[in-house]
Design a protein around this motif. Sequence first.
Motif, PDB file in Angstrom:
ATOM      1  N   LEU A 183      34.362  44.546  49.229  1.00 30.26           N
ATOM      2  CA  LEU A 183      33.528  44.915  47.584  1.00 30.26           C
ATOM      3  C   LEU A 183      33.632  44.274  46.706  1.00 30.26           C
ATOM      4  O   LEU A 183      34.982  42.641  46.778  1.00 30.26           O
ATOM      5  CB  LEU A 183      34.411  46.300  47.533  1.00 30.26           C
ATOM      6  N   ALA A 184      32.984  43.833  45.527  1.00 32.09           N
ATOM      7  CA  ALA A 184      32.698  43.725  44.253  1.00 32.09           C
ATOM      8  C   ALA A 184      34.121  43.931  43.403  1.00 32.09           C
ATOM      9  O   ALA A 184      34.420  44.856  43.400  1.00 32.09           O
ATOM     10  CB  ALA A 184      31.764  42.880  43.579  1.00 32.09           C
ATOM     11  N   GLY A 185      34.370  42.663  42.413  1.00 24.49           N
ATOM     12  CA  GLY A 185      35.494  43.477  41.455  1.00 24.49           C
ATOM     13  C   GLY A 185      35.965  42.031  40.665  1.00 24.49           C
ATOM     14  O   GLY A 185      35.034  40.823  41.192  1.00 24.49           O
ATOM     15  N   PHE A 186      36.781  42.881  39.409  1.00 28.35           N
ATOM     16  CA  PHE A 186      36.478  41.780  38.531  1.00 28.35           C
ATOM     17  C   PHE A 186      38.191  40.874  38.452  1.00 28.35           C
ATOM     18  O   PHE A 186      39.449  41.610  39.087  1.00 28.35           O
ATOM     19  CB  PHE A 186      36.933  42.810  37.141  1.00 28.35           C
ATOM     20  N   GLU A 187      38.042  40.264  37.961  1.00 28.62           N
ATOM     21  CA  GLU A 187      39.400  39.482  37.866  1.00 28.62           C
ATOM     22  C   GLU A 187      40.039  38.773  36.233  1.00 28.62           C
ATOM     23  O   GLU A 187      39.519  38.232  36.240  1.00 28.62           O
ATOM     24  CB  GLU A 187      39.770  38.247  38.921  1.00 28.62           C
ATOM     25  N   THR A 188      41.846  39.021  36.325  1.00 24.33           N
ATOM     26  CA  THR A 188      41.896  38.930  35.289  1.00 24.33           C
ATOM     27  C   THR A 188      42.194  37.620  35.594  1.00 24.33           C
ATOM     28  O   THR A 188      42.319  37.032  34.024  1.00 24.33           O
ATOM     29  CB  THR A 188      43.692  39.595  35.535  1.00 24.33           C
ATOM     30  N   ALA A 189      42.208  36.488  36.785  1.00 28.58           N
ATOM     31  CA  ALA A 189      41.821  34.840  36.678  1.00 28.58           C
ATOM     32  C   ALA A 189      40.801  34.313  35.755  1.00 28.58           C
ATOM     33  O   ALA A 189      41.083  33.534  35.470  1.00 28.58           O
ATOM     34  CB  ALA A 189      42.309  34.620  37.575  1.00 28.58           C
ATOM     35  N   ARG A 190      39.751  35.859  35.789  1.00 29.46           N
ATOM     36  CA  ARG A 190      38.265  34.705  35.396  1.00 29.46           C
ATOM     37  C   ARG A 190      38.369  34.963  33.901  1.00 29.46           C
ATOM     38  O   ARG A 190      37.429  34.484  33.330  1.00 29.46           O
ATOM     39  CB  ARG A 190      37.611  34.984  36.428  1.00 29.46           C
TER      40      ARG A 190
END
Length: 264
Positions: A239-246
């Motif tokens: 799955l795709a996801g979101f990253e707080t690092a980005r």
Amino acid sequence: MAGLSRAQIEAKLRAAQREAERKYKAEVDRVNRENKRRVDEHNRRAAQHNQQVVQAQQRRVDAYNAEVARVNSHNQRVNTNNQRVNDRNRAMVAEINRQLRSVATTGPRYTSSELELVDRLQERAAEHPEREYDAFLSYARIDGGEVGIALREELDQLGASVWFDEVAITPGKSQALQMDKGLRSARCGIALLTPAYLTGRFWTERELGALLHKETLIPVLHNVTFAQVAEYSGILPDLAGFETARDSVQDIAAKIAAAILPTS
């Protein structure tokens, strides 16, 4: 009958009786033949009439069925054409939205995998407009509480209703039952994946097990990488996801809200 003996008289009577019986039988046979002829003629005419009625009715039925078949064929062609038009329109709208998101000069920028996730979420979330919450937020308090609260607040400001334990849990009632109800009442599930989450704590394992059955699972990675997540589960890396690092929590909330909120 003077001069006739008793025997002669009886003989004549018997002869007269036989003649009368013969005539009676002949008349009965004649009447029966006439009745049979009339019955046969009536049956022939009735059969002929019935055949004509059946043929006329069959012609009407055949004409009606032919018209129904013609209308159904026309409707099928119309439906097929409408389906093609709808599919083409949806593809065009999706592509336009994709292009707008990818070239936007303001607001969050999407990666290609994030665009695929958002497109899938928009399609699946729209299938359950009756759900009480837009999303269920699952997190580990030990290292995801601060980000989870911030993410929930940002989504709330954007108009998304989020099931969040600190707000939704009622003291004195079964926490497990309340969480199960929250999972069933949400159109999407957000899993805030942190190091503590991946260690397999009871509540996060319970929630993730239910969330994995949702096609609308939204992974948000905080202080972990997809490589680390891959060691935890063979499902999430697909799955795709979101990253707080980005991205900032604000941008991640904006991306999630754009995907799960109704478009109209």
